[in-house]
Motif scaffolding. Structure first.
Motif, PDB file in Angstrom:
ATOM      1  N   GLN A 158       0.823  -1.209   0.000  1.00 16.05           N
ATOM      2  CA  GLN A 158       0.000   0.000   0.000  1.00 16.05           C
ATOM      3  C   GLN A 158       0.855   1.256   0.000  1.00 16.05           C
ATOM      4  O   GLN A 158       0.663   2.172  -0.802  1.00 16.05           O
ATOM      5  CB  GLN A 158      -0.911   0.004   1.227  1.00 16.05           C
ATOM      6  CG  GLN A 158      -1.870   1.199   1.304  1.00 16.05           C
ATOM      7  CD  GLN A 158      -3.002   1.078   0.304  1.00 16.05           C
ATOM      8  OE1 GLN A 158      -3.748   0.111   0.325  1.00 16.05           O
ATOM      9  NE2 GLN A 158      -3.129   2.036  -0.586  1.00 16.05           N
ATOM     10  N   VAL A 159       1.842   1.305   0.899  1.00 23.04           N
ATOM     11  CA  VAL A 159       2.685   2.489   1.024  1.00 23.04           C
ATOM     12  C   VAL A 159       3.537   2.689  -0.225  1.00 23.04           C
ATOM     13  O   VAL A 159       3.733   3.822  -0.679  1.00 23.04           O
ATOM     14  CB  VAL A 159       3.563   2.378   2.280  1.00 23.04           C
ATOM     15  CG1 VAL A 159       4.564   3.527   2.351  1.00 23.04           C
ATOM     16  CG2 VAL A 159       2.703   2.354   3.545  1.00 23.04           C
ATOM     17  N   ARG A 202       2.860   2.177  -3.258  1.00 20.75           N
ATOM     18  CA  ARG A 202       2.087   2.806  -4.342  1.00 20.75           C
ATOM     19  C   ARG A 202       2.017   4.319  -4.199  1.00 20.75           C
ATOM     20  O   ARG A 202       1.741   5.025  -5.174  1.00 20.75           O
ATOM     21  CB  ARG A 202       0.676   2.216  -4.394  1.00 20.75           C
ATOM     22  CG  ARG A 202       0.634   0.801  -4.955  1.00 20.75           C
ATOM     23  CD  ARG A 202      -0.788   0.389  -5.310  1.00 20.75           C
ATOM     24  NE  ARG A 202      -1.594   0.130  -4.142  1.00 20.75           N
ATOM     25  CZ  ARG A 202      -1.713  -1.057  -3.544  1.00 20.75           C
ATOM     26  NH1 ARG A 202      -1.043  -2.088  -4.017  1.00 20.75           N
ATOM     27  NH2 ARG A 202      -2.487  -1.204  -2.496  1.00 20.75           N
ATOM     28  N   TYR A 203       2.271   4.822  -2.992  1.00 23.00           N
ATOM     29  CA  TYR A 203       2.186   6.268  -2.777  1.00 23.00           C
ATOM     30  C   TYR A 203       3.356   7.026  -3.389  1.00 23.00           C
ATOM     31  O   TYR A 203       3.392   8.252  -3.338  1.00 23.00           O
ATOM     32  CB  TYR A 203       2.098   6.570  -1.280  1.00 23.00           C
ATOM     33  CG  TYR A 203       0.854   6.028  -0.605  1.00 23.00           C
ATOM     34  CD1 TYR A 203      -0.305   5.749  -1.339  1.00 23.00           C
ATOM     35  CD2 TYR A 203       0.830   5.776   0.759  1.00 23.00           C
ATOM     36  CE1 TYR A 203      -1.443   5.253  -0.729  1.00 23.00           C
ATOM     37  CE2 TYR A 203      -0.303   5.288   1.390  1.00 23.00           C
ATOM     38  CZ  TYR A 203      -1.437   5.018   0.640  1.00 23.00           C
ATOM     39  OH  TYR A 203      -2.557   4.528   1.261  1.00 23.00           O
ATOM     40  N   ARG A 245       1.273   8.481  -6.203  1.00 23.41           N
ATOM     41  CA  ARG A 245      -0.054   9.057  -5.946  1.00 23.41           C
ATOM     42  C   ARG A 245      -0.102   9.604  -4.525  1.00 23.41           C
ATOM     43  O   ARG A 245       0.683   9.206  -3.669  1.00 23.41           O
ATOM     44  CB  ARG A 245      -1.149   8.005  -6.125  1.00 23.41           C
ATOM     45  CG  ARG A 245      -1.156   6.912  -5.056  1.00 23.41           C
ATOM     46  CD  ARG A 245      -2.252   5.892  -5.264  1.00 23.41           C
ATOM     47  NE  ARG A 245      -1.949   5.004  -6.377  1.00 23.41           N
ATOM     48  CZ  ARG A 245      -2.659   3.924  -6.690  1.00 23.41           C
ATOM     49  NH1 ARG A 245      -3.728   3.618  -5.967  1.00 23.41           N
ATOM     50  NH2 ARG A 245      -2.307   3.147  -7.704  1.00 23.41           N
ATOM     51  N   GLY A 246      -1.003  10.531  -4.310  1.00 19.92           N
ATOM     52  CA  GLY A 246      -1.203  11.043  -2.961  1.00 19.92           C
ATOM     53  C   GLY A 246      -0.139  12.040  -2.524  1.00 19.92           C
ATOM     54  O   GLY A 246       0.624  12.572  -3.331  1.00 19.92           O
ATOM     55  N   ASN A 247      -0.087  12.276  -1.221  1.00 22.31           N
ATOM     56  CA  ASN A 247       0.760  13.342  -0.680  1.00 22.31           C
ATOM     57  C   ASN A 247       1.919  12.860   0.180  1.00 22.31           C
ATOM     58  O   ASN A 247       2.612  13.661   0.800  1.00 22.31           O
ATOM     59  CB  ASN A 247      -0.098  14.305   0.154  1.00 22.31           C
ATOM     60  CG  ASN A 247      -0.810  13.607   1.320  1.00 22.31           C
ATOM     61  OD1 ASN A 247      -0.731  12.386   1.460  1.00 22.31           O
ATOM     62  ND2 ASN A 247      -1.531  14.380   2.117  1.00 22.31           N
ATOM     63  N   LEU A 248       2.168  11.539   0.218  1.00 19.27           N
ATOM     64  CA  LEU A 248       3.223  11.042   1.102  1.00 19.27           C
ATOM     65  C   LEU A 248       4.594  11.561   0.699  1.00 19.27           C
ATOM     66  O   LEU A 248       5.406  11.910   1.571  1.00 19.27           O
ATOM     67  CB  LEU A 248       3.219   9.508   1.129  1.00 19.27           C
ATOM     68  CG  LEU A 248       4.276   8.867   2.048  1.00 19.27           C
ATOM     69  CD1 LEU A 248       4.092   9.339   3.485  1.00 19.27           C
ATOM     70  CD2 LEU A 248       4.223   7.347   1.970  1.00 19.27           C
ATOM     71  N   LEU A 264       9.114   5.473  -4.585  1.00 19.50           N
ATOM     72  CA  LEU A 264       8.826   6.264  -3.380  1.00 19.50           C
ATOM     73  C   LEU A 264      10.113   6.741  -2.731  1.00 19.50           C
ATOM     74  O   LEU A 264      10.226   7.911  -2.327  1.00 19.50           O
ATOM     75  CB  LEU A 264       8.013   5.412  -2.398  1.00 19.50           C
ATOM     76  CG  LEU A 264       7.757   6.039  -1.019  1.00 19.50           C
ATOM     77  CD1 LEU A 264       6.944   7.321  -1.150  1.00 19.50           C
ATOM     78  CD2 LEU A 264       7.056   5.045  -0.096  1.00 19.50           C
ATOM     79  N   ASP A 270      -6.248   6.505  -2.490  1.00 18.69           N
ATOM     80  CA  ASP A 270      -5.668   7.638  -3.211  1.00 18.69           C
ATOM     81  C   ASP A 270      -4.358   8.130  -2.612  1.00 18.69           C
ATOM     82  O   ASP A 270      -3.672   8.954  -3.215  1.00 18.69           O
ATOM     83  CB  ASP A 270      -6.665   8.804  -3.248  1.00 18.69           C
ATOM     84  CG  ASP A 270      -7.905   8.502  -4.090  1.00 18.69           C
ATOM     85  OD1 ASP A 270      -7.846   7.544  -4.889  1.00 18.69           O
ATOM     86  OD2 ASP A 270      -8.912   9.208  -3.929  1.00 18.69           O
ATOM     87  N   GLY A 271      -4.046   7.662  -1.420  1.00 19.91           N
ATOM     88  CA  GLY A 271      -2.836   8.143  -0.752  1.00 19.91           C
ATOM     89  C   GLY A 271      -2.987   9.524  -0.163  1.00 19.91           C
ATOM     90  O   GLY A 271      -1.999  10.238   0.022  1.00 19.91           O
ATOM     91  N   LEU A 282      -3.167  11.258   2.795  1.00 23.58           N
ATOM     92  CA  LEU A 282      -2.907  11.032   4.210  1.00 23.58           C
ATOM     93  C   LEU A 282      -3.054  12.315   5.012  1.00 23.58           C
ATOM     94  O   LEU A 282      -2.702  13.401   4.544  1.00 23.58           O
ATOM     95  CB  LEU A 282      -1.504  10.456   4.395  1.00 23.58           C
ATOM     96  CG  LEU A 282      -1.221   9.154   3.640  1.00 23.58           C
ATOM     97  CD1 LEU A 282       0.203   8.690   3.895  1.00 23.58           C
ATOM     98  CD2 LEU A 282      -2.217   8.067   4.018  1.00 23.58           C
TER      99      LEU A 282
END
Length: 449
Positions: free
Chosen positions: A30-31, A33-34, A37-40, A91, A315-316, A318
């Motif tokens: 899961q992590v 994939r961020y 995508r998303g804000n990580l 990532l 969507d990531g 967080l």
């Protein structure tokens, strides 16, 4: 209450990648994939370079390596493959954070472990900070993974088999460990690990409160002087063993209450007060870094970041939780050296003060006031060398230690730091300044020569 400083003998420099997050191995897919995508990525970059650790109990109980030559074993509910490691590389590269990867040892499978290690080396390259073998292996007999007696000698024999298999297909990989469950067992295991298989870095875990403690964990206990003293003793054990071994030590998993945290404590502002104080003590002790345990899919336990809905998780997107603001505050101390701070007072108060000297000469004083709401304010008087003449402050606050929202870092609630304008100190003969400390807050004072 006054504080004086010994600037002549600063301690060990705080590494630039000191800060980190630790995730369960079951969260890796899961992590990873961020990275796209998303804000990580943006959130991690806001802390500077760091270390992402993937491990925890699920590395031994749920997740197993799988590829064309390695079918998923019956005991595993989730597979880890090369595609996920490729996503993890993205990532790492985009955030600037390296990866510490735990390979399961509870199920003895050295060939599969070697294939996983080789794949991690290919996929992550320089972004791979090291490989751990097993999560809290000193507890294996207690949890039914091994039979008694289970000693370091038994563990080392199995680690050696893993290492031989790994060296045959991926020579040169850094092995870290022993990833002990606490500082008491660490002293012996670190000594033996250093003598037998020579890890490149020593690792261990820390939780000040246990989920099965009697009496049960509370905010009052988490922020108590008794817990702080116990934590300082534990840190001393860890670092004493590391110094004897001439190896760096990283606290690769730490947070408030074990077993995933406790709602009403781990997800409240009290966790941020605990985190900033404990991180600063870990820096002062001379550790190489700390990874706060996190869970992106559970907002009611311990985690600096999490997704508040199933859609946000996919969507990531967080959301920062209280401990995230502690990490933002701690970033200001990276690259500094701890200096001795001596506190004197005639009116006892639960206030902790630590000081750090930056390369540019800026002295930062972190004061954590753990007094409960409604307690009197404390006037903290800083006794400074004459050359210091300017100051600025940064405050971490919330409505109360039990607040689940309304966390402010210098008045901002969106995770961004905004420094207030510096104000001149009075040029008196003592070169002192007083700072007002409100109860249940953390304040960082920056004094510039």
């Amino acid at each position: 209450m006054s504080v004086s400083f010994d600037l002549a003998r600063p301690g060990k420099r705080v590494p630039g990648d000191f800060l980190g997050l630790s995730f369960e191995a079951a969260s890796l897919a899961q992590v990873a994939r961020y990275g796209e995508r998303g804000n990580l990525v943006a959130l991690l970059r806001s802390l500077g370079p760091g270390v992402l650790r993937f491990g925890g109990v699920t590395s031994d109980t749920q997740v197993a390596w799988t590829d064309a030559h390695t079918p998923l074993p019956a005991w595993a509910s989730q597979g880890l493959d090369e595609h996920q490691l490729d996503e993890l590389r993205v990532l790492a590269a985009r955030s600037g954070w390296r990866v510490l990867l735990t390979i399961g040892l509870a199920h003895f499978q050295p060939r599969a472990a070697a294939r996983e290690a080789a794949a991690a080396k290919r996929a992550l390259g320089a972004w791979l900070a090291g490989i751990e073998l097993g999560n809290e292996p000193d507890t294996y007999a207690r949890h039914g993974f091994r039979t008694q007696p289970w000693t370091f000698a038994h563990y080392e024999a199995q680690v050696s088999a893993y290492r031989r298999a790994i060296d045959a297909v991926a020579p040169g990989l850094a092995l870290v460990g022993p990833d002990a469950s606490g500082s008491l067992v660490f002293e012996n295991w670190a000594r033996d690990a250093t003598a037998r298989y020579r890890p490149s870095m020593l690792t261990g875990h820390h939780y000040p409160l246990g989920c099965h403690n009697i009496p049960a964990p509370t905010i009052t206990r988490l922020l108590s002087p008794k817990i702080r003293r116990a934590e300082e003793t534990s840190l001393h054990r860890y670092l004493r063993a590391a110094h004897r071994a001439h190896l760096p030590f990283r606290l690769d998993e730490a947070n408030t209450v074990s077993c995933g945290g406790q709602a009403g404590i781990s997800d409240r502002f009290a966790s941020a007060l605990w985190a900033i104080d404990y991180i600063a003590h870990t820096m002062t002790a001379g550790a190489a870094g700390i990874n706060l345990q996190a869970n992106p899919s559970k907002c009611t336990g311990y985690t600096p970041l999490c997704a508040t809905s199933t859609r946000a998780l996919a969507d990531g997107a967080l959301t920062p939780h209280p401990e995230w603001y502690a990490l933002l505050m701690a970033r200001l101390l990276l690259g500094s050296r701890p200096v001795r701070a001596t506190v004197s007072t005639t009116t006892p108060a639960d206030v902790d003060a630590l000081a750090f000297l930056a390369p540019d000469g800026v002295l930062r004083v972190l004061a954590v006031d753990d007094e409960p709401p409604g307690a009197r304010h404390v006037k903290l008087r800083l006794r400074l060398p004459r050359r210091y003449r300017r100051t600025g402050t940064l405050a971490l606050s919330a409505p109360s230690p039990s607040a689940a929202s309304g966390v402010h870092l210098d008045g901002e609630t969106n995770g961004q730091r905004r420094a207030r304008a510096a104000a001149k100190l009075p040029a008196d003969s003592e070169s002192t300044t007083s700072v007002d400390l409100a109860p249940s807050t953390a304040t960082m004072v920056a004094v510039t020569p």
